[in-house]
Write an enzyme that holds these catalytic residues in place. Structure first.
Site, PDB file in Angstrom:
ATOM      1  N   GLU A  11      47.135 -10.379 -31.647  1.00 29.45           N
ATOM      2  CA  GLU A  11      46.665 -11.403 -31.162  1.00 29.45           C
ATOM      3  C   GLU A  11      45.029 -11.449 -31.030  1.00 29.45           C
ATOM      4  O   GLU A  11      44.464 -12.611 -30.961  1.00 29.45           O
ATOM      5  CB  GLU A  11      47.203 -11.716 -29.712  1.00 29.45           C
ATOM      6  N   ASP A 198      59.229 -17.581 -31.236  1.00 35.57           N
ATOM      7  CA  ASP A 198      60.319 -17.306 -30.934  1.00 35.57           C
ATOM      8  C   ASP A 198      60.808 -18.468 -30.066  1.00 35.57           C
ATOM      9  O   ASP A 198      60.003 -19.281 -29.481  1.00 35.57           O
ATOM     10  CB  ASP A 198      60.631 -15.992 -30.366  1.00 35.57           C
TER      11      ASP A 198
HETATM   12  N1  ADE Z   1      55.699 -14.235 -25.799  1.00 40.23           N
HETATM   13  C1  ADE Z   1      56.346 -14.467 -27.028  1.00 40.23           C
HETATM   14  N2  ADE Z   1      57.460 -14.908 -26.825  1.00 40.23           N
HETATM   15  C2  ADE Z   1      57.705 -14.488 -25.561  1.00 40.23           C
HETATM   16  C3  ADE Z   1      59.011 -14.718 -24.776  1.00 40.23           C
HETATM   17  N3  ADE Z   1      60.195 -14.831 -25.432  1.00 40.23           N
HETATM   18  N4  ADE Z   1      59.041 -14.408 -23.609  1.00 40.23           N
HETATM   19  C4  ADE Z   1      57.891 -14.132 -22.907  1.00 40.23           C
HETATM   20  N5  ADE Z   1      56.816 -13.987 -23.853  1.00 40.23           N
HETATM   21  C5  ADE Z   1      56.765 -14.338 -24.780  1.00 40.23           C
END
Ligand code: ADE
Length: 230
Positions: A11, A198
């Site tokens: 990041e 995601d």
């Molecule tokens: N960062 C990226 N995906 C995430 C998720 N599913 N839960 C918490 N932080 C995240």
């Protein structure tokens, strides 16, 4: 001096690579990189995941390096039922901590943060709108709305829907709300820019490693474009 915080190496490494006249200093095991990005004075750090790490990092940036505003960049889990998809960009209008809960003793007030006395912390409108404009120009769209933060990787529909239903969040992650808290306590403006890696659902454990790099780099590229306008 603009402060930029990401939790994971992916990041922030693009920012550190792009930084000119850079100097590194380590405080409480976190390395702070000072220099210029796109000609703008910045301090960049990788804080490590979670609310405590990110709040400490934000406070160090503010008190030791005079950072203002502080921008949190990185990836997040998107709430698919709100049409937030992998690869999309989200610029927060506000942040909250979905796992802060003293309702058993404080009732309705039990979601409000101590001292600040509220649950949601507004991001800086000017900085956020510049980030969002850049996203619209570069990628044709951006989501604006609430980001929910907690010390949990969300990887199941049930927990995700509970958070989304209760808060109305567009995305979840693990640092924006605590960076916001440190900034609000110090009266420093902040913004949160996230690219979706995601859907925080049953596929999140597979999707996150597949898409985190590409999404994190999208957020970094956008930030580099936006910095001269801030
Ligand atoms: N960062 C990226 N995906 C995430 C998720 N599913 N839960 C918490 N932080 C995240």
């Amino acid at each position: 001096m603009i402060g930029i915080i990401g939790a994971m190496a992916v990041e922030v490494e693009g920012l550190i690579a792009a930084m000119e006249q850079k100097q590194a200093e380590t405080v409480s095991r976190v390395t702070f990189w000072r220099g210029t990005l796109s000609g703008v004075d910045c301090v960049v750090a990788q804080c490590g995941a979670g609310k405590v790490n990110s709040a400490l990092c934000a406070q160090t940036m503010i008190l030791k390096y005079g950072a203002s505003p502080v921008i949190n960049t990185g990836v997040a889990g998107g709430v698919g039922s709100r049409d937030v998809r992998i690869g999309d960009l989200v610029v927060a209008t506000a942040v909250l901590q979905h796992d802060y809960d003293t309702t058993p003793i404080d009732g309705d007030q039990g979601r409000c943060l101590p001292i600040l006395g509220r649950e949601r912390l507004e991001t800086d409108a000017r900085v956020s709108e510049i980030l969002a404009d850049c996203a619209r120009e570069a990628y044709g769209g951006v989501h604006r709305g609430l980001i929910a933060t907690g010390d949990q990787f969300i990887s199941g529909k049930e927990r995700l829907h509970e958070i989304a239903r209760r808060t109305g969040a567009l995305a979840c992650e693990m640092e924006g709300g605590s960076i916001g808290q440190a900034c609000a306590l110090a009266d420093v403006p902040f913004a949160v820019l996230r690219a979706i890696s995601d859907n925080a659902d049953d596929n999140a454990v597979d999707d996150f490693p597949r898409f985190a790099r590409e999404s994190a780099e999208k957020s970094v590229a956008l930030l580099l474009k936006a910095l001269p306008r801030l």
